[in-house]
Scaffold this motif. Structure first.
Motif, PDB file in Angstrom:
ATOM      1  N   UNK A 148     -67.933 -21.661   4.659  1.00  0.00           N
ATOM      2  CA  UNK A 148     -66.786 -20.740   4.759  1.00  0.00           C
ATOM      3  C   UNK A 148     -65.790 -21.109   5.857  1.00  0.00           C
ATOM      4  N   UNK A 149     -66.266 -21.839   6.877  1.00  0.00           N
ATOM      5  CA  UNK A 149     -65.408 -22.239   7.990  1.00  0.00           C
ATOM      6  C   UNK A 149     -64.421 -23.325   7.556  1.00  0.00           C
ATOM      7  N   UNK A 150     -64.764 -24.055   6.495  1.00  0.00           N
ATOM      8  CA  UNK A 150     -63.950 -25.144   5.949  1.00  0.00           C
ATOM      9  C   UNK A 150     -63.738 -26.271   6.966  1.00  0.00           C
ATOM     10  N   UNK A 151     -64.761 -26.567   7.709  1.00  0.00           N
ATOM     11  CA  UNK A 151     -64.702 -27.676   8.652  1.00  0.00           C
ATOM     12  C   UNK A 151     -64.305 -27.238  10.047  1.00  0.00           C
ATOM     13  N   UNK A 152     -64.458 -28.169  10.986  1.00  0.00           N
ATOM     14  CA  UNK A 152     -64.135 -27.914  12.382  1.00  0.00           C
ATOM     15  C   UNK A 152     -62.943 -28.779  12.785  1.00  0.00           C
ATOM     16  N   UNK A 153     -62.302 -28.418  13.901  1.00  0.00           N
ATOM     17  CA  UNK A 153     -61.099 -29.130  14.316  1.00  0.00           C
ATOM     18  C   UNK A 153     -61.333 -30.161  15.413  1.00  0.00           C
ATOM     19  N   UNK A 154     -62.520 -30.170  15.998  1.00  0.00           N
ATOM     20  CA  UNK A 154     -62.859 -31.213  16.970  1.00  0.00           C
ATOM     21  C   UNK A 154     -64.376 -31.355  17.030  1.00  0.00           C
ATOM     22  N   UNK A 155     -64.815 -32.507  17.508  1.00  0.00           N
ATOM     23  CA  UNK A 155     -66.241 -32.759  17.645  1.00  0.00           C
ATOM     24  C   UNK A 155     -66.860 -31.743  18.595  1.00  0.00           C
ATOM     25  N   UNK A 156     -66.182 -31.465  19.706  1.00  0.00           N
ATOM     26  CA  UNK A 156     -66.726 -30.553  20.716  1.00  0.00           C
ATOM     27  C   UNK A 156     -66.899 -29.138  20.175  1.00  0.00           C
ATOM     28  N   UNK A 157     -65.896 -28.615  19.448  1.00  0.00           N
ATOM     29  CA  UNK A 157     -66.026 -27.259  18.909  1.00  0.00           C
ATOM     30  C   UNK A 157     -67.108 -27.208  17.833  1.00  0.00           C
ATOM     31  N   UNK A 158     -67.217 -28.285  17.056  1.00  0.00           N
ATOM     32  CA  UNK A 158     -68.279 -28.347  16.043  1.00  0.00           C
ATOM     33  C   UNK A 158     -69.644 -28.302  16.721  1.00  0.00           C
ATOM     34  N   UNK A 159     -69.826 -29.110  17.767  1.00  0.00           N
ATOM     35  CA  UNK A 159     -71.119 -29.194  18.449  1.00  0.00           C
ATOM     36  C   UNK A 159     -71.498 -27.865  19.097  1.00  0.00           C
ATOM     37  N   UNK A 160     -70.530 -27.217  19.756  1.00  0.00           N
ATOM     38  CA  UNK A 160     -70.816 -25.941  20.402  1.00  0.00           C
ATOM     39  C   UNK A 160     -71.215 -24.887  19.367  1.00  0.00           C
ATOM     40  N   UNK A 161     -70.499 -24.847  18.269  1.00  0.00           N
ATOM     41  CA  UNK A 161     -70.800 -23.870  17.215  1.00  0.00           C
ATOM     42  C   UNK A 161     -72.176 -24.140  16.604  1.00  0.00           C
ATOM     43  N   UNK A 162     -72.461 -25.413  16.334  1.00  0.00           N
ATOM     44  CA  UNK A 162     -73.744 -25.780  15.728  1.00  0.00           C
ATOM     45  C   UNK A 162     -74.916 -25.471  16.661  1.00  0.00           C
TER      46      UNK A 162
END
Length: 199
Positions: A148-162
């Protein structure tokens, strides 16, 4: 928040996740129950800035999460980094057997770690898609949250969320000491206690 009569903008939620997800993971780690010595390792895909990246994940034979790592590459170096991270986690034991799929990067990383004596000589690498179904099935919860997020906008935000997704998933599976699987009130109380908040 809506159930409590609070209106919160999605940007505020995003900022909370970015600030607190890594902190929740860090504070939960010392409370993880010890896993067993039969590992299942696999990777799944996560889109970051329209580019597919690789989320390495491992579970034990009971389905308990061992470790996870987001990587820009899917090669022997990434696999080796992931194995090293899993071996260094405080709640994991030295593996007796590691089951992986047919990805050629795993045997290379496995052999390098054995040569370096990071892995026990007695540890066995088993390449089997069928036996690795447990890890593949455990990816579903990540895909359900990421889609539902349709991807992340940076590696750092993806990693923190994951990090947040993974640690909460571990808690829901009953991997925290003193917190039962399915006990949502107990889980909320546990998080509150970690942060010294009264509920």
């Amino acid at each position: 928040m809506a159930e409590r009569g609070l209106s919160v903008d999605h940007t505020t939620m995003y900022r909370w996740v970015q600030r607190y997800a890594p902190e929740v993971e860090k504070r939960c780690r010392p409370h993880l129950k010890t896993t067993n010595d039969s590992w299942r390792v696999d990777e799944t895909y996560v889109k970051v800035k329209e580019i597919w990246m690789y989320l390495y994940r491992a579970v034990d034979s009971q389905g308990n999460t061992l470790e996870f790592l987001l990587s820009t590459t899917r090669d022997a170096q990434a696999a080796k980094r992931f194995f090293a991270k899993a071996l260094g986690a405080g709640h994991t034991v030295t593996p007796r057997v590691i089951t992986v799929d047919k990805n050629a990067a795993y045997p290379k990383a496995f052999c390098e770690l054995k040569v370096e004596r990071t892995l026990a000589v007695s540890c066995e690498l088993r390449q089997s898609n069928y036996l690795n179904n447990l890890a593949e099935q455990d990816h579903r919860f990540i895909k359900r949250l990421v889609k539902p997020v349709m991807g992340f906008f940076s590696f750092e935000t993806a990693w923190r969320t994951l990090q947040g997704y993974e640690v909460i998933h571990m808690m829901r599976k009953g991997q925290m000491q003193g917190v039962r699987k399915g006990d949502s009130l107990g889980q909320a109380a546990f998080i509150a206690e970690l942060f010294g908040v009264a509920i």
